[in-house]
Scaffold this active site. Structure first.
Site, mmCIF file in Angstrom:
data_model
loop_
_atom_site.group_PDB
_atom_site.id
_atom_site.type_symbol
_atom_site.label_atom_id
_atom_site.label_comp_id
_atom_site.label_asym_id
_atom_site.label_seq_id
_atom_site.Cartn_x
_atom_site.Cartn_y
_atom_site.Cartn_z
ATOM 1 N N THR A 1 0.812 -1.209 0.000
ATOM 2 C CA THR A 1 0.000 0.000 0.000
ATOM 3 C C THR A 1 0.846 1.260 0.000
ATOM 4 O O THR A 1 0.516 2.241 -0.671
ATOM 5 C CB THR A 1 -0.941 0.008 1.216
ATOM 6 O OG1 THR A 1 -1.837 -1.098 1.131
ATOM 7 C CG2 THR A 1 -1.750 1.303 1.281
ATOM 8 N N SER B 1 1.624 -7.589 0.011
ATOM 9 C CA SER B 1 2.370 -8.414 0.962
ATOM 10 C C SER B 1 1.923 -9.870 0.964
ATOM 11 O O SER B 1 2.725 -10.768 1.250
ATOM 12 C CB SER B 1 2.264 -7.825 2.374
ATOM 13 O OG SER B 1 0.927 -7.822 2.821
ATOM 14 N N THR C 1 1.114 -4.190 4.680
ATOM 15 C CA THR C 1 0.861 -4.427 6.104
ATOM 16 C C THR C 1 0.130 -5.733 6.404
ATOM 17 O O THR C 1 0.107 -6.179 7.548
ATOM 18 C CB THR C 1 0.035 -3.278 6.708
ATOM 19 O OG1 THR C 1 -1.223 -3.188 6.021
ATOM 20 C CG2 THR C 1 0.783 -1.953 6.601
#
Length: 390
Positions: A70, A118, A149
Site C-alpha cells: 500500500t 504483501s 501491512t
C-alpha cells in the site's frame, strides 16, 4: 530479483570510497549508536553524526528496500484510500520525494525487492530478503524495509529470527496509498529512516514503526483493516515513539541483554546453513465449536510438518492432532484470543507457544523444524526465543 541499489544524493562509487576512507570514523558512529541504546540520544534527534577530518559531518548510511504494498500504491483519485494499485511506485521515487529533509538524516540507498502486495510473497522470498539484508548491513548502518501491512507482522518476525547483524532493521508501511490525501506513507517512511539512522535500536532485532509508534517484531500485530493506528502490541505496549524532537524509547526487547555476545544474541536459525527448499510447510488450525478434524488430517496429508492450533482444539481436532503427532508432525498450542499464555502437559508431546501469537508461532516452528524434529529442543527454543524474558 532485487535490483542494484540506487544511492540518493551520492553516487554509489563515491559512497563506497568514502566508506573506505572513513572506516575509523564509521567505528565512532557505531560506538555512539551503542551508547545511545544505553540511554543517550541521537544528534539532533535525527541521526548519529560525527565530523570527518575536513570538518564535514559523516551521516549514517541507510539502505531502504522496497517490497511494494500500500505504501507504494497509487490511485486514480487522491480521495481514494481503499481503492488503489499496490506497489505501483518505485522505492527510489518514494525516498526521492522525501528530499531535501531525508538528506539531513542519512545517506540513503534504495533498491527494489518487489512490487507486490504483501500476501503475494512466499517464505522463499522472505529467505532471500533476510539474506539480502545481512549483505546490506555489511556496509550500511541500518536497513529499512518498506512493505505491505497484511503480513507485516510475519515478515518482521521472520527477519527478527534470521538476520544475523545487530544493526537496526526497521519495517514500515502504510494504510493509505502514497498518492492519497492524508497518506501516512511519507511520514512512516521518513520516520523509519530516522529510526534506523539513529542507531538507537541496535541489538533490538527487527522493529516495526508506523503512526509515530515503535514496536518489537515479536509483539507487533495488525488490529484494524483501515485505521492508521492499526498496529499495536496488545499486552506490553510500544517500545517508544517518534516525534519532532526525535526518537523516544521507553523499553527494549529482552534480547538486548545479550548484546555484545553473538553466541547468545543470535538465534540458531542462520540462513547460511539452511536452504530455501528446506523451509517446511506449517499450517495454522483455528479452534472453534465442533471444529472438524478432517482439515488437520488433510494438511498433514498435503505435507505439513507442523500444526499450530489457535485456541483449544475441539475433540475432532484433538483426535486428528494426536494421529499427526504419532507420525512425527510437530503440534504447537497457541492462544486464539489475541493475548495470554498457553500451558501444556509436557508429557503429551505438544509444544507450548507461551503467549506468542499463532502467526508468529508458525514462523518460529517452521524455522525450528529446519534444524530438528525433537519436540524437547523445539520447546526450549519457544521458551528461549519465542518468550524471551529479562
Amino acid at each position: 530479483m532485487p535490483q542494484a541499489p540506487t544511492v540518493i544524493g551520492m553516487p554509489r562509487t563515491k559512497k563506497l570510497r568514502d566508506n573506505h576512507a572513513h572506516r575509523i570514523i564509521r567505528g565512532s558512529v557505531a560506538l555512539l549508536a551503542s551508547a545511545a541504546v544505553l540511554g543517550g540520544s541521537a544528534v539532533g534527534g535525527l541521526g548519529v553524526a560525527v565530523a570527518d577530518p575536513t570538518g564535514q559531518p559523516v551521516k549514517p548510511t541507510v539502505a531502504v528496500i522496497g517490497l511494494g504494498g500500500t505504501i507504494a500504491g497509487a490511485s486514480d483519485r487522491r480521495t481514494n484510500v481503499e481503492t488503489y494499485e499496490p506497489g505501483k511506485l518505485s522505492i527510489s521515487d518514494l525516498v526521492g520525494s522525501l528530499h531535501p529533509e531525508v538528506a539531513d538524516v542519512a545517506d540513503v540507498s534504495t533498491e527494489e525487492f518487489g512490487h507486490r502486495g504483501s500476501t503475494d510473497y512466499t517464505l522463499a522470498d522472505y529467505y532471500d530478503l533476510a539474506r539480502l539484508i545481512d549483505q546490506r548491513l555489511a556496509d550500511h548502518d541500518a536497513v529499512v524495509v518498506s512493505s505491505g501491512t497484511a503480513t507485516m507482522e510475519e515478515l518482521a518476525y521472520f527477519l527478527d529470527l534470521t538476520v544475523r547483524s545487530t544493526k537496526p532493521v526497521v519495517v514500515t508501511g502504510a494504510m493509505r496509498p502514497w498518492t492519497a490525501i492524508g497518506s501516512d506513507g511519507p511520514p512512516n517512511l521518513y520516520n523509519a529512516i530516522r529510526l534506523g539512522a539513529s542507531g538507537r535500536t541496535k541489538c533490538f532485532g527487527t522493529t516495526v514503526t508506523l503512526n509515530d509508534q515503535i514496536f518489537p517484531a515479536r509483539d507487533a500485530t495488525k488490529t484494524d483493516s483501515t485505521r492508521l493506528n492499526t498496529f499495536t502490541t496488545r499486552e506490553y505496549g510500544d517500545l517508544g515513539t517518534i516525534d519532532e524532537a526525535g526518537v523516544r524509547l521507553q523499553r527494549a526487547p529482552a534480547r538486548i541483554k545479550d548484546c555484545g555476545d553473538p553466541g547468545k544474541w543470535e538465534t540458531p536459525f542462520d540462513l547460511s546453513t539452511i536452504t530455501r527448499e528446506s523451509l517446511p510447510r506449517v499450517e495454522i488450525a483455528s479452534a472453534y465449536l465442533a471444529a472438524a478434524g478432517e482439515p488437520v488430517t488433510a494438511d498433514v496429508g498435503a505435507g505439513a510438518k507442523g500444526i499450530v492450533f489457535a485456541g483449544t482444539p475441539s475433540p475432532g481436532q484433538m483426535t486428528a492432532a494426536t494421529a499427526a503427532a504419532g507420525h512425527g508432525v510437530a503440534v504447537v498450542a497457541a492462544n486464539g484470543y489475541g493475548a495470554g499464555a498457553i500451558s501444556v502437559d509436557p508429557k503429551v508431546g505438544v509444544i507450548s507457544a507461551g503467549d506468542l501469537a499463532p502467526k508468529k508461532a508458525r514462523i518460529l516452528l517452521l524455522l525450528a523444524l529446519t534444524k530438528t524434529a525433537d519436540t524437547h529442543q523445539i520447546s526450549e527454543w519457544f521458551r528461549r526465543y519465542g518468550n524471551e524474558q529479562f
